[in-house]
Each structure stands twice: as C-alpha cells, then as structure tokens.
Design a protein around this motif. Structure first.
Motif, PDB file in Angstrom:
ATOM      1  N   ALA A 461       0.824  -1.205   0.000  1.00  0.00           N
ATOM      2  CA  ALA A 461       0.000   0.000   0.000  1.00  0.00           C
ATOM      3  C   ALA A 461       0.861   1.258   0.000  1.00  0.00           C
ATOM      4  CB  ALA A 461      -0.925  -0.006   1.211  1.00  0.00           C
ATOM      5  N   SER A 462       0.277   2.330  -0.520  1.00  0.00           N
ATOM      6  CA  SER A 462       0.951   3.630  -0.504  1.00  0.00           C
ATOM      7  C   SER A 462       0.444   4.448   0.684  1.00  0.00           C
ATOM      8  CB  SER A 462       0.681   4.384  -1.816  1.00  0.00           C
ATOM      9  OG  SER A 462      -0.698   4.606  -1.983  1.00  0.00           O
ATOM     10  N   THR A 463       1.263   5.370   1.140  1.00  0.00           N
ATOM     11  CA  THR A 463       0.905   6.164   2.323  1.00  0.00           C
ATOM     12  C   THR A 463      -0.181   7.181   2.021  1.00  0.00           C
ATOM     13  OG1 THR A 463       2.722   7.687   1.787  1.00  0.00           O
ATOM     14  CG2 THR A 463       3.191   5.899   3.329  1.00  0.00           C
ATOM     15  N   ASP A 464      -0.289   7.630   0.772  1.00  0.00           N
ATOM     16  CA  ASP A 464      -1.281   8.651   0.439  1.00  0.00           C
ATOM     17  C   ASP A 464      -2.572   8.064  -0.095  1.00  0.00           C
ATOM     18  OD1 ASP A 464      -0.310   7.670  -1.903  1.00  0.00           O
ATOM     19  OD2 ASP A 464       0.311   9.611  -2.736  1.00  0.00           O
ATOM     20  N   GLY A 465      -2.712   6.734  -0.036  1.00  0.00           N
ATOM     21  CA  GLY A 465      -3.930   6.109  -0.520  1.00  0.00           C
ATOM     22  C   GLY A 465      -3.999   5.978  -2.016  1.00  0.00           C
ATOM     23  N   GLY A 466      -2.920   6.266  -2.727  1.00  0.00           N
ATOM     24  CA  GLY A 466      -2.912   6.155  -4.183  1.00  0.00           C
ATOM     25  C   GLY A 466      -2.696   4.725  -4.637  1.00  0.00           C
ATOM     26  N   ALA A 468      -1.151   1.197  -5.396  1.00  0.00           N
ATOM     27  CA  ALA A 468      -0.234   0.378  -4.606  1.00  0.00           C
ATOM     28  C   ALA A 468       1.038   0.085  -5.394  1.00  0.00           C
ATOM     29  CB  ALA A 468      -0.928  -0.923  -4.196  1.00  0.00           C
ATOM     30  N   TYR A 469       2.073  -0.355  -4.660  1.00  0.00           N
ATOM     31  CA  TYR A 469       3.357  -0.672  -5.255  1.00  0.00           C
ATOM     32  C   TYR A 469       3.516  -2.178  -5.360  1.00  0.00           C
ATOM     33  CZ  TYR A 469       4.618   4.192  -4.235  1.00  0.00           C
ATOM     34  OH  TYR A 469       4.656   5.557  -4.178  1.00  0.00           O
ATOM     35  N   SER A 470       4.285  -2.611  -6.353  1.00  0.00           N
ATOM     36  CA  SER A 470       4.593  -4.031  -6.499  1.00  0.00           C
ATOM     37  C   SER A 470       5.656  -4.437  -5.493  1.00  0.00           C
ATOM     38  CB  SER A 470       5.088  -4.315  -7.921  1.00  0.00           C
ATOM     39  OG  SER A 470       5.701  -5.571  -7.997  1.00  0.00           O
ATOM     40  N   ALA A 471       5.519  -5.641  -4.953  1.00  0.00           N
ATOM     41  CA  ALA A 471       6.507  -6.135  -3.990  1.00  0.00           C
ATOM     42  C   ALA A 471       7.886  -6.255  -4.626  1.00  0.00           C
ATOM     43  CB  ALA A 471       6.056  -7.488  -3.437  1.00  0.00           C
ATOM     44  N   GLU A 472       7.930  -6.650  -5.907  1.00  0.00           N
ATOM     45  CA  GLU A 472       9.221  -6.760  -6.590  1.00  0.00           C
ATOM     46  C   GLU A 472       9.875  -5.385  -6.740  1.00  0.00           C
ATOM     47  OE1 GLU A 472      12.263  -8.999  -8.031  1.00  0.00           O
ATOM     48  OE2 GLU A 472      10.373  -9.736  -7.208  1.00  0.00           O
ATOM     49  N   ALA A 473       9.071  -4.373  -7.014  1.00  0.00           N
ATOM     50  CA  ALA A 473       9.618  -3.019  -7.112  1.00  0.00           C
ATOM     51  C   ALA A 473      10.144  -2.538  -5.761  1.00  0.00           C
ATOM     52  CB  ALA A 473       8.540  -2.071  -7.642  1.00  0.00           C
ATOM     53  N   LEU A 500      11.489   4.687   2.953  1.00  0.00           N
ATOM     54  CA  LEU A 500      10.447   4.221   2.037  1.00  0.00           C
ATOM     55  C   LEU A 500       9.133   4.955   2.286  1.00  0.00           C
ATOM     56  CD1 LEU A 500      11.116   0.365   1.933  1.00  0.00           C
ATOM     57  CD2 LEU A 500      11.580   2.033   0.138  1.00  0.00           C
ATOM     58  N   ARG A 501       8.827   5.202   3.549  1.00  0.00           N
ATOM     59  CA  ARG A 501       7.583   5.926   3.849  1.00  0.00           C
ATOM     60  C   ARG A 501       7.656   7.375   3.368  1.00  0.00           C
ATOM     61  NH1 ARG A 501       5.879   3.553   9.861  1.00  0.00           N
ATOM     62  NH2 ARG A 501       5.151   1.517   9.080  1.00  0.00           N
ATOM     63  N   GLN A 502       8.862   7.946   3.390  1.00  0.00           N
ATOM     64  CA  GLN A 502       9.019   9.294   2.852  1.00  0.00           C
ATOM     65  C   GLN A 502       8.736   9.327   1.350  1.00  0.00           C
ATOM     66  OE1 GLN A 502      12.885  10.785   3.861  1.00  0.00           O
ATOM     67  NE2 GLN A 502      12.519  10.712   6.072  1.00  0.00           N
ATOM     68  N   SER A 503       9.023   8.208   0.665  1.00  0.00           N
ATOM     69  CA  SER A 503       8.756   8.136  -0.780  1.00  0.00           C
ATOM     70  C   SER A 503       7.355   7.632  -1.093  1.00  0.00           C
ATOM     71  CB  SER A 503       9.788   7.227  -1.454  1.00  0.00           C
ATOM     72  OG  SER A 503       9.710   5.909  -0.938  1.00  0.00           O
ATOM     73  N   GLY A 504       6.523   7.431  -0.042  1.00  0.00           N
ATOM     74  CA  GLY A 504       5.132   7.070  -0.267  1.00  0.00           C
ATOM     75  C   GLY A 504       4.801   5.615  -0.142  1.00  0.00           C
ATOM     76  N   VAL A 505       5.723   4.793   0.410  1.00  0.00           N
ATOM     77  CA  VAL A 505       5.494   3.355   0.533  1.00  0.00           C
ATOM     78  C   VAL A 505       5.165   3.031   1.977  1.00  0.00           C
ATOM     79  CG1 VAL A 505       6.447   1.054   0.196  1.00  0.00           C
ATOM     80  CG2 VAL A 505       7.101   2.898  -1.344  1.00  0.00           C
ATOM     81  N   ASP A 506       3.984   2.485   2.210  1.00  0.00           N
ATOM     82  CA  ASP A 506       3.567   2.110   3.560  1.00  0.00           C
ATOM     83  C   ASP A 506       3.981   0.660   3.795  1.00  0.00           C
ATOM     84  OD1 ASP A 506       2.466   1.954   6.034  1.00  0.00           O
ATOM     85  OD2 ASP A 506       0.377   1.917   5.367  1.00  0.00           O
ATOM     86  N   ILE A 507       5.054   0.446   4.535  1.00  0.00           N
ATOM     87  CA  ILE A 507       5.618  -0.888   4.708  1.00  0.00           C
ATOM     88  C   ILE A 507       6.039  -1.070   6.161  1.00  0.00           C
ATOM     89  CG2 ILE A 507       7.972  -0.180   4.106  1.00  0.00           C
ATOM     90  CD1 ILE A 507       8.283  -2.872   2.656  1.00  0.00           C
ATOM     91  N   ALA A 508       5.955  -2.309   6.631  1.00  0.00           N
ATOM     92  CA  ALA A 508       6.333  -2.627   8.008  1.00  0.00           C
ATOM     93  C   ALA A 508       7.797  -3.045   8.064  1.00  0.00           C
ATOM     94  CB  ALA A 508       5.443  -3.744   8.547  1.00  0.00           C
ATOM     95  N   ARG A 509       8.364  -2.939   9.258  1.00  0.00           N
ATOM     96  CA  ARG A 509       9.778  -3.285   9.429  1.00  0.00           C
ATOM     97  C   ARG A 509      10.015  -4.761   9.153  1.00  0.00           C
ATOM     98  NH1 ARG A 509      13.103  -5.553  13.049  1.00  0.00           N
ATOM     99  NH2 ARG A 509      15.212  -4.702  13.286  1.00  0.00           N
ATOM    100  N   ARG A 510       9.117  -5.618   9.626  1.00  0.00           N
ATOM    101  CA  ARG A 510       9.314  -7.060   9.414  1.00  0.00           C
ATOM    102  C   ARG A 510       9.283  -7.424   7.930  1.00  0.00           C
ATOM    103  NH1 ARG A 510       4.180  -6.409  11.499  1.00  0.00           N
ATOM    104  NH2 ARG A 510       2.448  -7.134  10.180  1.00  0.00           N
ATOM    105  N   THR A 511       8.517  -6.636   7.143  1.00  0.00           N
ATOM    106  CA  THR A 511       8.488  -6.880   5.701  1.00  0.00           C
ATOM    107  C   THR A 511       9.820  -6.507   5.068  1.00  0.00           C
ATOM    108  OG1 THR A 511       6.122  -6.365   5.723  1.00  0.00           O
ATOM    109  CG2 THR A 511       7.210  -6.412   3.586  1.00  0.00           C
ATOM    110  N   VAL A 512      10.419  -5.407   5.504  1.00  0.00           N
ATOM    111  CA  VAL A 512      11.737  -5.024   5.000  1.00  0.00           C
ATOM    112  C   VAL A 512      12.765  -6.088   5.348  1.00  0.00           C
ATOM    113  CG1 VAL A 512      13.606  -3.340   5.237  1.00  0.00           C
ATOM    114  CG2 VAL A 512      11.238  -2.568   5.035  1.00  0.00           C
ATOM    115  N   THR A 513      12.711  -6.579   6.587  1.00  0.00           N
ATOM    116  CA  THR A 513      13.645  -7.638   7.006  1.00  0.00           C
ATOM    117  C   THR A 513      13.465  -8.889   6.162  1.00  0.00           C
ATOM    118  OG1 THR A 513      13.568  -6.772   9.274  1.00  0.00           O
ATOM    119  CG2 THR A 513      14.433  -8.996   8.968  1.00  0.00           C
TER     120      THR A 513
END
Length: 537
Positions: A461-466, A468-473, A500-513
């Motif tokens: 998901a994106s932070t601004d509700g726009g 969504a982003y691909s997981a591969e991207a 990533l959140r500054q660039s508009g990507v709403d992601i959790a830390r465990r997902t980054v790990t």
C-alpha cells in the motif's frame, strides 16, 4: 405417510470431463517442448497425423488471435515472398532457377537424385573391394562423403557432432576433464579403476563427498588403494578438485601457491570466524596483527571455493521461451508464440480414403471404418486443441504485457501489483485457466527471459492512498538504498522503513527484514563489519 414410485423428467446441465477435455486442459499447462514430445507420441499412435510443410497450427492461430491491430501483432514468422515456389522448384529438380536464386554454379548445387545415383554406384564398387590407391581414389572418397549428406549418413549437417554450432557450443565437462587426466596418469590398473569410479561421484562444484571406507567396502578394495586414488584425483586440475570439504579445497590451492604457513592453517581451521567477521578473535588465533590478517583475508578471497563450476554442467538446460515480446512499430508491445518449437501437423485424408477403399467388401470393413473414424476425430480434436491453446496463451500473455507495460519501459521499478483474478477478469476467463497458462511458461523480452508467473506480484500500500506498489519493485528499492550506503551511514531496517515511507510506501519493518533476507543481504551490523574489513585492506 405413503410412499410411492413415480417417473419424472428433469432438465439439468453439468460439465462432463471427457478424455478429450482432460487432454485439452493437460496441453494448456504444457510448455512448448513438453507439447512437442506429446505431439510426437500422438503421431506414433495415430497413422492419420503427419508432419506437414508450411506454418504450424499454433503459428496460424497466433496470427488469427492477434489481428491487425491487437496487442499481439503478427510476428516475424511469415515466409518470405516466393519461398514456397522456390521449394517446389527445387523439389521438381528445376535447378536452373535455384542457380539464379543462390548465385551459384550448377556444380555447387546439391542434386538429390544425382547423389543417390553416385552413392549406389560407389556402394556397388565397394562390394568388389576398396579402390583408394588408384587414380581418382580421392575424388571417389569425396563424392561418397558428399553423397551421404542429408541422406541419414554420418555427415548430416544437423548432427550435433558435425555441425559447427554443436562443436562450438560443446565444452568439456568436469567429468570429461578428470577422465582425460586420469588417462594420462602413470598408475597401475587397479588404482586407475578405483579413481574412475570416484570421478563419477565428484559433484558439479568439484567436491568428492564420499566415505572412502564405504567405497572400499563396496568395491572390495583395500582402504589404502582408495586413499591413493582419491589423492590422485586431488592432484588433477583445477586445483582443489576432489576435496572433501571447503577447508581442504582452499588448503590445496594455498599449497600450490606456496602460501600455506602456520598462520594460514590456523585461519582455515577457523573459517566460521571469518564468516562472522570476528577479526579480533582471528588475530589472537592466528597470532598476527591487523595488517597481516587483512593480507591473509585478501589471499583467501582470491581462491576458488567451487573449482568445478568453471566447467560445463551435464545438467545444464537452456530455457526456451514459449512467448516473444518485442516493441512494435506502432509504439506498443507485440506478443507472439514461439511456434518454431512445434511441429507442423496435417491430417492425411488420402491415406484414410485408401485404407477404406481397400477394406471395402471385406469382413473387417466395419472395424476399419470405426478405427478410421475414431482416428480422424482424435486428429481433428488435437489440431483444434493446439489452436485453442495458442489463442489462450496469446490472450493471457497479451493481457500481462498490457498490465505490466511499465516494466518493459522502465524496468523492475515499473512493475505493478498483479494477481490471477485481475488478469482473468480482464479477459473473461477463469483463474484456474490463467494459472495453467502461466505455469512453466517463459517469455523472452528485451529485458531478458522471465517466467510468466514473475509478473504476478503482491501489492504494497501507498501512504497517500494512491496506487499500490509491487513487492518486486519494493525489493528493488531496498537493494538500491543498501547499495548506495557508505561506511559511515549504514542503514538499519528501521531507517529503510522511514526512507520508504518518505517516498510514499507504507511498509512494516518485518516486511523489510523479510525482503532483505530473501535477497541474501546481511544485517546492518554485518555490513558495518564488512566496511571495517575493507578499510583494513
């Protein structure tokens, strides 16, 4: 309450999985190479099926499904103008036209009938004994060699052993290299036989991971002879082959370079500490200072931990794409099937009529008619199934290309979230059909060869509700951030989440790990140790 019997008529619909339908579903999830093997088996079972000239059924279906303005345009599989007429002229032995087309003299054109006559003449002459030493002997041998070209002899141009492409592409495997060195070794016959048996168990990385005592018991040989044979293999090239583990492989290479001293031996004994970047412990164990340790690590890094991988593997198989994607002249993307991997099929109706005519009036007339009818239905269904398979694959592949056009234009950062349901809804198909089509299918694109399932990625998901982003991207973004970090600014997973959140990507830390570990990227602590090791060197 009274019970009574009665007869009712009801109308209902149900899907019956006939053998033909099961066959069509099975063909849909086959790759082109698997389908080619399946068609070859069908041609053996069905005498009415035969290989035909011209374009394959899949190629014609590909053009029919594409249409003049669709996303899947007709590709470059069309025959050149006049090509069919040229083939007919050659078949009718009109060599004078071929002479004009090929710009070659009559002596340089292959005449099949003349080659047959020369081959028969030379074969008859050979029955009375060889005539090599007499006048014209060399010319006779040369004519014999040319006469066998294309006639099933050993001089076929399509034979891998004689073709230029086959010779250039065939490199020696590790097994062939070791057996060649064994043949040049001066050892007794028993040791040679044991070494040959051990070479068969050297894996593709070059290691011999066997219990030699078990080998001695299985071969009925003395343990000392098996040890001698293993030592012989370890003396072969490339250095390190035949080693039982990584430590022995590196030790053999250091011995060859005359760099195996007590400090290096202690370093090899503590390879786990090297992997963990425990440099302080390594300095104490090896009894060296930081400068000497950095030099030893540099030498260790220059060694080959898997010497067998430099050779061609017997198990290597080239991926042959089922679909091609290339940029069209209109500015979009053109999709076409790889029809060259499929045989061209036709139904031999003249043979069926001839069989029925011969069986007319005989007692087996009904049985023959039933057999021919069943074979005709089977052949017709196979051709229709191949055509339908081609159209279905094109529809699915074209929709995937349409959905992921950003990937073809901008790379992995342009991938969008995509699932089976979205594609199935767009082309009015069931999800299971799309899943079968994308199973074990590969597509060749200007950016490389990918499996069709590669383009299905979950959404972030994106932070601004726009959009969504691909997981591969997102994986690509994470890798780019880590590749750009410096020694004094190593990014932790929390810091990556913030960026990533500054660039508009709403992601959790465990997902980054999870994504970082899936890409094989070490943690921030280990990356700091790597930067420290580089500064020492």
């Amino acid at each position: 309450m009274a019970f009574a019997q009665r007869l009712d008529m009801r109308q209902s619909q149900q899907l019956v999985m006939t053998p033909q339908l099961q066959q069509a579903i099975k063909m849909l999830q086959m790759s082109n190479l698997e389908l080619r093997e399946f068609i070859a088996e069908e041609m053996e079972r069905n005498p009415l099926l035969e290989a035909a000239e011209g374009r394959s059924v899949a190629a014609e279906a590909s053009d029919a499904a594409a249409g003049p303005s669709g996303a899947a345009e007709a590709g470059a599989g069309d025959a050149a103008p006049g090509e069919g007429r040229l083939e007919r002229d050659l078949a009718e032995e009109r060599l004078e036209r071929a002479e004009q087309v090929f710009d070659a003299g009559m002596d340089n054109l292959y005449d099949e009938a003349r080659a047959d006559r020369e081959a028969n003449h030379l074969a008859n002459a050979a029955e009375s004994g060889p005539h090599i030493d007499g006048p014209g002997g060399a010319q006779s041998m040369e004519a014999s060699a040319w006469a066998s070209v294309g006639k099933g002899g050993s001089s076929r141009f399509d034979d891998e052993s004689t073709s230029l492409e086959g010779r250039l592409s065939h490199d020696k495997t590790l097994r062939e290299t070791l057996l060649a060195q064994l043949g040049q070794s001066r050892v007794d016959g028993q040791t040679r036989m044991i070494a040959a048996a051990l070479i068969e168990h050297v894996d593709e990385t070059g290691y011999l991971r066997l219990d030699l005592e078990d080998v001695a018991a299985r071969l009925g040989a003395e343990a000392c002879l098996v040890e001698d044979a293993a030592a012989l293999i370890r003396s072969f090239e490339p250095t390190g082959v035949g080693a039982r583990d990584l430590q022995e492989c590196l030790r053999l290479q250091l011995l060859e370079q005359n760099r195996f001293d007590p400090a290096m031996a202690a370093l090899l004994e503590n390879l786990p500490l090297v992997a963990k970047r425990e440099f302080d412990k390594l300095k104490r164990v090896c009894r060296v200072d930081g400068e000497d340790l950095a030099q030893m690590l540099s030498e260790l890094k220059a060694l080959d931990p898997k010497p067998g991988l430099r050779f061609e593997s017997d198990m290597t198989q080239t991926v042959i794409p089922d679909v091609f994607v290339h940029e069209s002249r209109s500015g979009g993307w053109s999709v076409e099937l790889n029809a060259d991997t499929l045989p061209r099929l036709a139904i031999n109706n003249s043979y069926a009529a001839e069989v029925l005519r011969d069986a007319a009036g005989a007692k087996r007339d009904d049985a023959v008619k039933e057999f021919i009818s069943e074979r005709q239905q089977s052949a017709n269904w196979l051709l229709k199934s191949i055509e339908q398979r081609a159209k279905t694959i094109l529809r699915v592949a074209s929709e995937i290309v349409r959905q992921q056009d950003g990937f073809f234009a901008f790379g992995v950062t342009g991938l969008r979230p995509l699932n089976l349901k979205r594609v199935a809804d767009a082309i009015d198909m069931h999800e299971s059909t799309v899943s079968r089509v994308t199973s074990n299918k590969f597509v060749a694109t200007p950016r490389g060869v990918f499996e069709l399932k590669y383009f299905f990625t979950p959404a972030i998901a994106s932070t601004d509700g726009g959009e969504a982003y691909s997981a591969e991207a997102i994986r690509y973004k994470i890798k780019g951030l880590i590749d750009a970090e410096q020694a004094d600014s190593v990014l932790s997973d929390d810091r990556i989440v913030a960026l990533l959140r500054q660039s508009g990507v709403d992601i959790a830390r465990r997902t980054v790990t999870k994504y970082r570990e899936a890409m094989g990227i070490p943690s921030s602590i280990q990356r700091r140790k790597q930067f420290a090791a580089l500064s020492l060197s």
